[in-house]
Motif scaffolding. Sequence first.
Motif, PDB file in Angstrom:
ATOM      1  N   TYR A  29      -3.159   4.825 -10.331  1.00 36.71           N
ATOM      2  CA  TYR A  29      -3.132   4.228  -9.007  1.00 36.71           C
ATOM      3  C   TYR A  29      -2.638   5.238  -7.982  1.00 36.71           C
ATOM      4  O   TYR A  29      -1.927   6.187  -8.313  1.00 36.71           O
ATOM      5  CB  TYR A  29      -2.229   2.988  -8.994  1.00 36.71           C
ATOM      6  CG  TYR A  29      -2.609   1.948 -10.019  1.00 36.71           C
ATOM      7  CD1 TYR A  29      -3.941   1.628 -10.250  1.00 36.71           C
ATOM      8  CD2 TYR A  29      -1.631   1.297 -10.778  1.00 36.71           C
ATOM      9  CE1 TYR A  29      -4.297   0.673 -11.198  1.00 36.71           C
ATOM     10  CE2 TYR A  29      -1.984   0.337 -11.725  1.00 36.71           C
ATOM     11  CZ  TYR A  29      -3.319   0.036 -11.929  1.00 36.71           C
ATOM     12  OH  TYR A  29      -3.671  -0.901 -12.866  1.00 36.71           O
ATOM     13  N   LYS A  30      -2.989   5.010  -6.726  1.00 38.83           N
ATOM     14  CA  LYS A  30      -2.566   5.932  -5.669  1.00 38.83           C
ATOM     15  C   LYS A  30      -2.263   5.160  -4.392  1.00 38.83           C
ATOM     16  O   LYS A  30      -2.787   4.068  -4.154  1.00 38.83           O
ATOM     17  CB  LYS A  30      -3.648   6.973  -5.400  1.00 38.83           C
ATOM     18  CG  LYS A  30      -4.963   6.392  -4.906  1.00 38.83           C
ATOM     19  CD  LYS A  30      -5.997   7.470  -4.667  1.00 38.83           C
ATOM     20  CE  LYS A  30      -7.320   6.859  -4.177  1.00 38.83           C
ATOM     21  NZ  LYS A  30      -8.336   7.894  -3.924  1.00 38.83           N
ATOM     22  N   ALA A  31      -1.401   5.739  -3.564  1.00 42.94           N
ATOM     23  CA  ALA A  31      -1.021   5.122  -2.299  1.00 42.94           C
ATOM     24  C   ALA A  31      -0.627   6.218  -1.315  1.00 42.94           C
ATOM     25  O   ALA A  31      -0.313   7.345  -1.713  1.00 42.94           O
ATOM     26  CB  ALA A  31       0.140   4.150  -2.507  1.00 42.94           C
ATOM     27  N   LYS A  32      -0.653   5.867  -0.036  1.00 40.83           N
ATOM     28  CA  LYS A  32      -0.264   6.805   1.017  1.00 40.83           C
ATOM     29  C   LYS A  32       0.795   6.148   1.905  1.00 40.83           C
ATOM     30  O   LYS A  32       0.534   5.790   3.058  1.00 40.83           O
ATOM     31  CB  LYS A  32      -1.487   7.231   1.834  1.00 40.83           C
ATOM     32  CG  LYS A  32      -2.543   7.974   1.010  1.00 40.83           C
ATOM     33  CD  LYS A  32      -3.769   8.327   1.838  1.00 40.83           C
ATOM     34  CE  LYS A  32      -4.838   8.990   0.971  1.00 40.83           C
ATOM     35  NZ  LYS A  32      -6.056   9.316   1.732  1.00 40.83           N
ATOM     36  N   PRO A  33       1.997   5.976   1.365  1.00 39.19           N
ATOM     37  CA  PRO A  33       3.066   5.308   2.115  1.00 39.19           C
ATOM     38  C   PRO A  33       3.724   6.237   3.122  1.00 39.19           C
ATOM     39  O   PRO A  33       3.520   7.460   3.103  1.00 39.19           O
ATOM     40  CB  PRO A  33       4.052   4.915   1.020  1.00 39.19           C
ATOM     41  CG  PRO A  33       3.893   6.003   0.003  1.00 39.19           C
ATOM     42  CD  PRO A  33       2.439   6.382   0.029  1.00 39.19           C
ATOM     43  N   LYS A  34       4.523   5.655   3.978  1.00 37.79           N
ATOM     44  CA  LYS A  34       5.325   6.453   4.907  1.00 37.79           C
ATOM     45  C   LYS A  34       6.662   6.765   4.239  1.00 37.79           C
ATOM     46  O   LYS A  34       7.282   5.906   3.622  1.00 37.79           O
ATOM     47  CB  LYS A  34       5.551   5.696   6.218  1.00 37.79           C
ATOM     48  CG  LYS A  34       6.383   6.493   7.236  1.00 37.79           C
ATOM     49  CD  LYS A  34       6.517   5.752   8.562  1.00 37.79           C
ATOM     50  CE  LYS A  34       5.226   5.822   9.339  1.00 37.79           C
ATOM     51  NZ  LYS A  34       5.396   5.266  10.717  1.00 37.79           N
ATOM     52  N   PHE A  35       7.098   8.028   4.362  1.00 35.58           N
ATOM     53  CA  PHE A  35       8.391   8.456   3.848  1.00 35.58           C
ATOM     54  C   PHE A  35       9.380   8.536   5.016  1.00 35.58           C
ATOM     55  O   PHE A  35       9.044   9.030   6.097  1.00 35.58           O
ATOM     56  CB  PHE A  35       8.303   9.841   3.197  1.00 35.58           C
ATOM     57  CG  PHE A  35       7.467   9.892   1.943  1.00 35.58           C
ATOM     58  CD1 PHE A  35       7.007   8.739   1.326  1.00 35.58           C
ATOM     59  CD2 PHE A  35       7.116  11.111   1.380  1.00 35.58           C
ATOM     60  CE1 PHE A  35       6.240   8.787   0.174  1.00 35.58           C
ATOM     61  CE2 PHE A  35       6.353  11.180   0.225  1.00 35.58           C
ATOM     62  CZ  PHE A  35       5.910  10.016  -0.378  1.00 35.58           C
ATOM     63  N   HIS A  36      10.597   8.072   4.786  1.00 31.80           N
ATOM     64  CA  HIS A  36      11.670   8.175   5.776  1.00 31.80           C
ATOM     65  C   HIS A  36      12.804   9.002   5.186  1.00 31.80           C
ATOM     66  O   HIS A  36      13.085   8.932   3.973  1.00 31.80           O
ATOM     67  CB  HIS A  36      12.193   6.790   6.154  1.00 31.80           C
ATOM     68  CG  HIS A  36      11.154   5.878   6.720  1.00 31.80           C
ATOM     69  ND1 HIS A  36      10.733   5.939   8.023  1.00 31.80           N
ATOM     70  CD2 HIS A  36      10.440   4.873   6.141  1.00 31.80           C
ATOM     71  CE1 HIS A  36       9.805   5.020   8.238  1.00 31.80           C
ATOM     72  NE2 HIS A  36       9.606   4.357   7.115  1.00 31.80           N
ATOM     73  N   PHE A  37      13.487   9.765   6.042  1.00 35.49           N
ATOM     74  CA  PHE A  37      14.551  10.658   5.585  1.00 35.49           C
ATOM     75  C   PHE A  37      15.857  10.333   6.321  1.00 35.49           C
ATOM     76  O   PHE A  37      15.870  10.147   7.539  1.00 35.49           O
ATOM     77  CB  PHE A  37      14.166  12.113   5.841  1.00 35.49           C
ATOM     78  CG  PHE A  37      12.791  12.457   5.320  1.00 35.49           C
ATOM     79  CD1 PHE A  37      12.555  12.586   3.957  1.00 35.49           C
ATOM     80  CD2 PHE A  37      11.724  12.609   6.193  1.00 35.49           C
ATOM     81  CE1 PHE A  37      11.292  12.880   3.475  1.00 35.49           C
ATOM     82  CE2 PHE A  37      10.455  12.909   5.722  1.00 35.49           C
ATOM     83  CZ  PHE A  37      10.226  13.046   4.361  1.00 35.49           C
ATOM     84  N   GLY A  38      16.932  10.249   5.552  1.00 40.30           N
ATOM     85  CA  GLY A  38      18.218   9.938   6.162  1.00 40.30           C
ATOM     86  C   GLY A  38      19.349  10.051   5.162  1.00 40.30           C
ATOM     87  O   GLY A  38      19.295  10.882   4.248  1.00 40.30           O
TER      88      GLY A  38
END
Length: 260
Positions: free
Chosen positions: A153-162
């Motif tokens: 499976y594959k996905a293109k999620p948004k990554f957040h950094f903190g």
Amino acid sequence: MNKKLIVFAAILATVICSAFAKKAEDLYSDKKIHPTDRNGLEKFLGTNRYEVLDEAGMYIKNLVGKVKAKKGNFIYRRGTDVAGFRIYYDTTAYTVEMAEGPRKICCDAIDKYMDDFANKKLDKKAKAEKTRKTYGSAPGYQEYGVAINMMNYKAKPKFHFGYVFMKGNPYFVIHVEKAKNLALAGNATDLPNLETIPQNYYFTRAQAQKLKEFICEENIGLFHSQEQEKLNSLKADAENDDYVEAEDYVERDDYTEIKK
């Protein structure tokens, strides 16, 4: 007046074209992500998709709320600018991958975290939902499945950094948003539970520094140039691998026939 309208129309057209071009850009297209030099068996088994490199360490908070140390591996997509890590999150194997632009955002985020840590600017009282996004966001890519050799499976999620405080200690965090399964997009067999789950990957300062050292452009650019040199060398060998001309062979009349 007509000239002003013409200039305005030209500017508007440029802006619209630029917006469409930006929207159409896909940092993780199938053509880019999957190497073309895999053989049929590798494609069928889903192997040899990327280089599996050094060990990657981090912390994960599982579904029952317990934080525990986890080990995975840094990975690099051959012939691309995509790199990151692969690890088990609960019972599912995930990759967390970034192209050049997102990698830079992540590296800058780690630098800001280190600076804020050193200067005691990290807010212990702030909510984790806010601080885990404080250093920016970027488009990411994931492959996932029930096992490392079954990540179909594959996905293109948004990554957040903190950062997030846990038991009084501030960890650098990569928060991955929930995303739909693109491998089955549009099929009648789509099921909600095939989507990714929200993920949080926590790093100590030493672990965050190791992550930065791996995904920084100086390192991945070196991998890329080495891969290109290897491919160019293989191409040159293939072009020079000619059959020996007939006159280079010595004629013989003493060959023994193979008995049936």
